[in-house]
Design a protein around this motif. Structure first.
Motif, mmCIF file in Angstrom:
data_model
loop_
_atom_site.group_PDB
_atom_site.id
_atom_site.type_symbol
_atom_site.label_atom_id
_atom_site.label_comp_id
_atom_site.label_asym_id
_atom_site.label_seq_id
_atom_site.Cartn_x
_atom_site.Cartn_y
_atom_site.Cartn_z
ATOM 1 N N THR A 60 0.824 -1.214 0.000
ATOM 2 C CA THR A 60 0.000 0.000 0.000
ATOM 3 C C THR A 60 0.852 1.256 0.000
ATOM 4 O OG1 THR A 60 -1.741 -1.136 1.207
ATOM 5 C CG2 THR A 60 -1.827 1.265 1.204
ATOM 6 N N THR A 62 0.723 5.333 0.038
ATOM 7 C CA THR A 62 -0.135 6.469 0.341
ATOM 8 C C THR A 62 0.511 7.731 -0.186
ATOM 9 O OG1 THR A 62 -0.896 5.375 2.358
ATOM 10 C CG2 THR A 62 -1.292 7.762 2.181
ATOM 11 N N GLN A 69 -4.579 6.155 -1.943
ATOM 12 C CA GLN A 69 -3.781 4.946 -1.764
ATOM 13 C C GLN A 69 -3.879 4.051 -2.985
ATOM 14 O OE1 GLN A 69 -5.276 3.422 2.034
ATOM 15 N NE2 GLN A 69 -3.440 4.232 3.019
#
Ligand code: FES
Length: 103
Positions: A60, A62, A69
Motif C-alpha cells: 500500500t 499512500t 492509496q
C-alpha cells in the motif's frame, strides 16, 4: 516483447523505500516492499504529486499530498481521492540489478 533495462541495484533501494528514476524517457518510481520490487508511474493520478515522496506499507502506497492509496503490485486504487489506477511496469531482479521494462 518487453525490453528490460537496469534501473538501480538492490543495495540502493532498501526494504520499505521508494525512489524516482528516468527510464526510456519516462519517469518511474521503483519500490521495495520487503524484498519484492515494483515499478510504476512517477506521478499520482490525482494531482500529479511525486509518488516516491509518499509512504509505503507493504503493497500500500499512500500519496503524501491528499492521501490517495494505491496497490503497487497491481496499480489499483485503494482509497480516494484518486479514481484512476497507476500504470505498473514489468520488473525483475538479476543478481543485484533491478530491471524494468517500460515499453
Ligand atoms: S496528488 Fe496524490 S492524492 Fe492528490
Amino acid at each position: 516483447m518487453a525490453d528490460f533495462q537496469k534501473v538501480t541495484t538492490t543495495e540502493d533501494l532498501p526494504p520499505g523505500k521508494m525512489k524516482e528514476f528516468t527510464l526510456g524517457g519516462k519517469k518511474i518510481t521503483v519500490a521495495n516492499t520487503d524484498g519484492e520490487y515494483f515499478a510504476f508511474q512517477a506521478e499520482c493520478t490525482h494531482e500529479h504529486c511525486a509518488l516516491a515522496g509518499g509512504f509505503l506499507d507493504g503493497y500500500t502506497l499512500t500519496c503524501y499530498c491528499h492521501g490517495a492509496q494505491f496497490d503497487v503490485s497491481t496499480g489499483g486504487v485503494l482509497a480516494p481521492p484518486a479514481t484512476s489506477p497507476i500504470t505498473v511496469y514489468k520488473t525483475k531482479v538479476d543478481g543485484e540489478n533491478i530491471l524494468v521494462a517500460v515499453d
